[in-house]
Write an enzyme that holds these catalytic residues in place. Structure first.
Site, short mmCIF file in Angstrom:
data_model
loop_
_atom_site.label_atom_id
_atom_site.label_comp_id
_atom_site.label_asym_id
_atom_site.label_seq_id
_atom_site.Cartn_x
_atom_site.Cartn_y
_atom_site.Cartn_z
N GLN A 97 0.81 -1.21 0.00
CA GLN A 97 0.00 0.00 0.00
C GLN A 97 0.85 1.26 0.00
O GLN A 97 2.05 1.23 0.27
CB GLN A 97 -0.91 0.02 1.22
CG GLN A 97 -0.18 -0.03 2.55
CD GLN A 97 -1.13 -0.13 3.73
OE1 GLN A 97 -1.35 0.83 4.46
NE2 GLN A 97 -1.70 -1.33 3.94
N HIS A 267 4.76 0.34 0.54
CA HIS A 267 5.28 -0.42 1.67
C HIS A 267 4.32 -1.52 2.07
O HIS A 267 3.14 -1.54 1.67
CB HIS A 267 5.52 0.50 2.87
CG HIS A 267 4.27 1.17 3.38
ND1 HIS A 267 3.73 2.30 2.79
CD2 HIS A 267 3.44 0.87 4.43
CE1 HIS A 267 2.64 2.66 3.44
NE2 HIS A 267 2.45 1.81 4.45
N ARG A 286 -4.19 0.50 -2.22
CA ARG A 286 -3.59 -0.83 -2.13
C ARG A 286 -3.12 -1.31 -3.50
O ARG A 286 -3.73 -1.00 -4.52
CB ARG A 286 -4.58 -1.82 -1.52
CG ARG A 286 -4.99 -1.45 -0.09
CD ARG A 286 -5.99 -2.44 0.49
NE ARG A 286 -6.34 -2.05 1.85
CZ ARG A 286 -7.33 -1.21 2.16
NH1 ARG A 286 -8.07 -0.68 1.18
NH2 ARG A 286 -7.57 -0.90 3.41
#
Length: 412
Positions: A97, A267, A286
């Site tokens: 995300q 990340h 996402r």
């Protein structure tokens, strides 16, 4: 100064032991417990414990915003708490995300409002108009993926896997080892049609297995990256996010180390328990490793493809007793840690807090007694307190050795 009761959030990736043990409840818990929210986010506000009963922190602030937040915070951020403090307990990986910038959040929120997408819809990307910079500080060893790795190192990693099917993609990045090359490769992989993904992913995973078997796993340069790809594929078989993870920095935080994530940083938190603080937003774009809504075009709009060696934050002394601070550029929040021992209290040593704005104290180890004039409050491990801007000076004394308290406040 009042006791604060956090809101417990259950997600499939959560731990059955970490948050239960932190709060002194029976462990393991009946269901995975992923996050403890300590803030006034409308999605799940914490509750202030008063003599008359329990009230949501949001209602407490709404009833007297100037008294609770102070003039400085209200002038800068309006009549809302600008940060959200959490304890995060990841037993399994979270989704891949990123979060939008302030400008992207305002534009995206207005666009989805104009399109008539309900704020609580599963198809909604922007649930508010705020950005979401965040800081995570490890309580246990904490594993994560964060930011795009230097493309030259990624080319070396992919070639070390020795997978023939990867060669066209390796050539793409080797020919353009810069943010545009990373964007092109990431976009290609994250949008692969199902048949192409099914043809590419298995040999890549076989390559990871072979790489680990033919090298000394303890010394292999990319052993953590290869193992992570295999672990992600077990939880999310056939997910393009497994390929995307090959492009990211693999990071390990030891207890006390911090990681700051700015807008656009792709990340995924993998495993561990940490204190997390962020701007009071729920905007998440996402990119995979999740059954939730994935909007690839919108994710590509917000991602920062500049490769970075993500620095781990070591706290610096503030000059106050027992206190160190994690410096970030985020104006919405500041996070410090206070470490005290029972012997400090015996010798009359106490940490002192001047409430110049709203603050939340969270005890993650030991126990402490808070004093504010004639008022006192004991924080056991897992306990929290709400400090309003109108409170008087707070004195903190340890009731046990190795007492650790995190203090969250407004950054500006």
């Amino acid at each position: 100064m009042r006791q604060l009761e956090g809101a417990l959030r259950s997600y499939a990736w959560g731990s059955r032991t970490a948050l239960a043990e932190l709060s002194g409840r029976p462990s393991p818990s009946a269901h995975p417990e992923a996050e403890l929210w300590l803030g006034a986010h409308p999605g799940d506000p914490a509750h202030v414990i008063e003599d008359s009963g329990s009230r949501s922190l949001r209602d407490v602030i709404d009833a007297a915003p100037l008294s609770e937040l102070g003039e400085r915070s209200v002038a800068e951020f309006g009549e809302r708490l600008p940060f959200l403090l959490k304890v995060l307990a990841a037993e399994e990986p979270l989704s891949l995300q990123a979060h939008p910038s302030a400008e992207q959040a305002r534009e995206g929120f207005a666009r989805e409002d104009a399109a008539g997408i309900p704020v609580d819809s599963a198809e909604r990307n922007y649930r508010d108009a705020s950005h979401k910079p965040e800081l995570v500080v490890a309580l246990t060893r904490f594993e994560a993926l964060a930011g795009f790795r230097d493309p030259h190192r990624t080319v070396r990693f992919l070639r070390a896997l020795d997978v023939a099917q990867l060669e066209p993609y390796v050539g793409l990045l080797a020919g353009q080892p810069d943010p545009d090359g990373l964007r092109a490769l990431f976009t290609t992989w994250i949008t692969l049609p199902s048949p192409a993904l099914s043809a590419l992913l298995p040999p890549v995973l076989d390559g990871c297995v072979e790489y680990l078997s033919r090298t000394d796993a303890a010394e292999a340069e990319f052993a953590p990256e290869a193992r992570t790809a295999l672990e992600l594929s077990e939880g999310y078989p056939g997910d393009a996010g497994v390929l995307a993870a090959l492009l990211l920095n693999r990071i390990t935080l030891e207890p006390g180390q911090g990681l700051f994530l700015a807008a656009g940083n792709l990340h995924a938190y993998l495993h561990g328990t940490a204190v997390e603080i962020m701007a009071n937003s729920d905007n998440v774009l996402r990119g995979g490793l999740t059954p939730k809504h994935v909007d690839v075009p919108e994710l590509l709009r917000v991602l920062d493809f500049d490769s970075v060696d993500v620095p781990l934050l070591a706290p610096a002394p503030t000059g106050r007793v027992g206190e160190v601070a994690y410096a970030t550029p985020a104006p919405e929040f500041v996070l410090t840690r206070i470490d005290l021992d029972a012997s400090d209290a015996e010798s009359g040593v106490a940490a002192t807090i001047e409430p110049d704005g709203p603050q939340i104290l969270l005890c993650t180890s030991g126990a402490a007694k808070l004093g504010c004039g004639a008022q006192s409050l004991v924080l056991e491990r897992g306990g929290a307190a709400w400090i309003s801007a109108s409170d008087n000076e707070i004195h903190i004394q340890a009731c046990a050795d190795d007492t650790q308290i995190f203090r969250a406040g407004v950054g500006v």
